[in-house]
Design an enzyme around this catalytic site. Structure first.
Site, PDB file in Angstrom:
ATOM      1  N   HIS A 164      -2.222   8.097  -6.849  1.00 52.67           N
ATOM      2  CA  HIS A 164      -2.326   7.834  -5.416  1.00 52.67           C
ATOM      3  C   HIS A 164      -1.410   6.683  -5.011  1.00 52.67           C
ATOM      4  CE1 HIS A 164      -5.352  10.608  -4.053  1.00 52.67           C
ATOM      5  NE2 HIS A 164      -6.231  10.216  -4.962  1.00 52.67           N
ATOM      6  N   CYS A 220       1.979   9.412  -2.659  1.00 55.40           N
ATOM      7  CA  CYS A 220       2.118   9.376  -1.208  1.00 55.40           C
ATOM      8  C   CYS A 220       2.747   8.051  -0.771  1.00 55.40           C
ATOM      9  CB  CYS A 220       0.750   9.532  -0.547  1.00 55.40           C
ATOM     10  SG  CYS A 220      -0.067  11.105  -0.880  1.00 55.40           S
TER      11      CYS A 220
END
Length: 367
Positions: A164, A220
Site C-alpha cells: 500500500h 498507489c
C-alpha cells in the site's frame, strides 16, 4: 517493533551504531542491548552509572565483539545488492493478494536476468521466518540503511516495494502538488507510514559518484515517492518532457553525485491495481507484472523510454481485445488485471523520475 515506554514524559530515542554492520539502530528506552535486524549482531550499551572508569593504557582497544552468525547477510560492499519488500497485510481489511508474489518474481528476475547473487538480496515479507525480516516500519528503515551502507563507485542498488501507498498533506512547501507520498509498512496503523522525505534522505541523498540506484515501486500514489527532482511526463505517442519538481525552498533532493532512478506504478493522484482473480494460479500487482514482462520481452540494450512505453501500452490495452497481439502471456495478464473482465482498461500510468534529466530513448536500461 518496540512498545512505547510507560512514562508520559517524552524522551528522544537514542541512536547507536550496530557493532557488526554499523547500521544506525534506535535503542528502546531503558534497554542496555539491541539486536540488529540485518546482521543479527548484538550491541551492548554500558550503564554509565555502574560502568567502571576506563583504565589508562597505551595498547589499542580491541575491536567490538560481533555476535552475528556467519553467512546471514552479504557484506555491504557487494557490487550488486537489493532490498525487496512485499506486504500482503493479511488478516486485515487492507489485505492485498499479489504483493508477496511480486517480491518473489522480482527476486527471480534480479538473480536470473541481472545476475544478482541470492546472498545480496534482502527479502522483507510476512512469510519470512526471521521476525527481523517482517516488513515492519523499523525493519524497513534498517533495510534501507543497509542498502546504501558503505556503497562505492560501481555498485548497483535496487529497492523494490509492493504494498500500500498513500499520501498526506505537506506543510513545508517542498511538494509541487502539496502532498507527501508515503509507503505503508505492515504496522503502519500503529507505527505510522514512511514519508517520501525520509526515503529520499536515506537512500538518495547519500549516493556517491559512480553508484546507481533503481527503485521499482508498485503502490498507489507512488509517482514521486522517492522525491527525485525530475519527472518524465510522457504522452500516449511516447513524446515526453522532463518536469522540474525541485522544491521552491531550494532544498536539494538529488544525490551526492550518484545516479537515482525510480519507476513507479502510477502517478501521485492515481491508484495501482492488485487482483485475486486468478488466485488459484497467481496474483500480482499490475505494475510489477508489466515491468517484468517488458524486461523479459525486450532486446538487449533496451532503453528507459521503450521500457516505460511497453509497460504503459500493456496496462492501457488491458481489457481491450486481450492486449493485442501479445499471445498467451498478454491474454493471461488481461484476465489477471481486470478480474476476468473484458470491459475497460486500467486507470494507472507507470511513471519515471530521476535525479537528473536524460534522453530516455538513448540511455540503455540495466540494473
Amino acid at each position: 517493533m518496540y512498545p512505547p515506554p510507560p512514562s508520559s514524559i517524552y524522551a528522544p530515542p537514542m541512536l547507536v551504531n550496530c557493532s557488526g554492520c554499523r547500521t544506525p539502530l534506535q535503542l528502546p528506552s531503558g534497554a542496555r542491548s539491541i539486536r540488529c535486524a540485518l546482521c543479527q549482531a548484538v550491541t551492548h550499551i554500558a550503564d554509565p552509572r555502574t560502568a567502571p572508569p576506563p583504565q589508562p593504557s597505551s595498547a589499542p582497544s580491541p575491536p567490538p565483539q560481533i555476535h552475528a552468525p556467519p553467512g546471514q547477510l552479504p557484506h555491504p560492499h557487494g557490487r550488486k545488492r537489493a532490498v525487496i519488500c512485499g506486504i500482503s497485510y493479511r488478516f486485515s481489511r487492507h489485505e492485498l493478494k499479489g504483493c508477496i508474489n511480486d517480491a518473489k518474481c522480482m527476486r527471480h528476475l534480479l538473480i536470473n536476468k541481472f545476475k544478482f547473487s541470492p546472498d545480496s538480496i534482502l527479502m522483507l515479507t510476512e512469510e519470512e521466518t526471521d521476525p527481523y525480516r517482517i516488513p515492519t516500519k523499523q525493519n524497513m528503515r534498517m533495510a534501507l540503511y543497509w542498502l546504501v551502507q558503505g556503497c562505492t563507485a560501481g555498485d548497483s542498488l535496487v529497492f523494490h516495494y509492493s504494498g500500500h501507498g498513500s499520501r498526506q498533506r505537506n506543510y513545508n512547501g517542498d511538494e509541487v502538488d502539496g502532498y507527501d507520498e508515503t509507503l505503508c509498512p505492515l504496522d503502519f496503523e500503529t507505527q505510522g507510514m514512511i514519508v517520501d522525505d525520509e526515503i529520499n534522505a536515506t537512500i538518495v541523498r547519500p549516493l556517491p559518484h559512480g553508484v546507481k540506484l533503481h527503485s521499482i515501486i508498485d503502490a498507489c500514489h507512488s509517482g514521486t515517492v522517492l522525491d527525485l527532482p525530475f519527472l518524465c511526463r510522457m504522452n500516449r505517442a511516447g513524446q515526453y518532457v522532463w518536469e522540474d519538481h525541485r522544491p521552491r525552498s531550494g532544498l536539494w533532493k538529488g544525490t551526492a553525485g550518484g545516479e537515482a532512478i525510480s519507476i513507479s506504478g502510477c502517478d501521485d493522484d492515481q491508484t495501482s491495481a492488485d487482483t485475486s482473480a486468478l488466485s488459484k494460479i497467481t496474483s500480482t500487482g499490475a505494475m510489477t507484472f508489466c515491468f517484468i514482462q517488458a524486461i523479459e520481452r525486450s532486446a538487449q540494450g533496451t532503453t528507459y523510454g521503450s521500457l516505460l512505453n511497453s509497460m504503459r501500452t500493456t496496462i492501457r490495452n488491458t481489457g481491450n481485445d486481450g492486449g493485442g497481439s501479445g499471445g498467451v502471456v498478454t491474454t493471461v495478464l488481461s484476465m489477471l488485471l481486470t478480474g476476468g473482465s473484458a470491459i475497460g482498461g486500467l486507470r494507472q500510468e507507470p511513471q519515471l523520475t530521476a535525479c537528473q534529466t536524460f534522453d530516455v530513448y538513448a540511455k540503455p536500461f540495466t540494473l
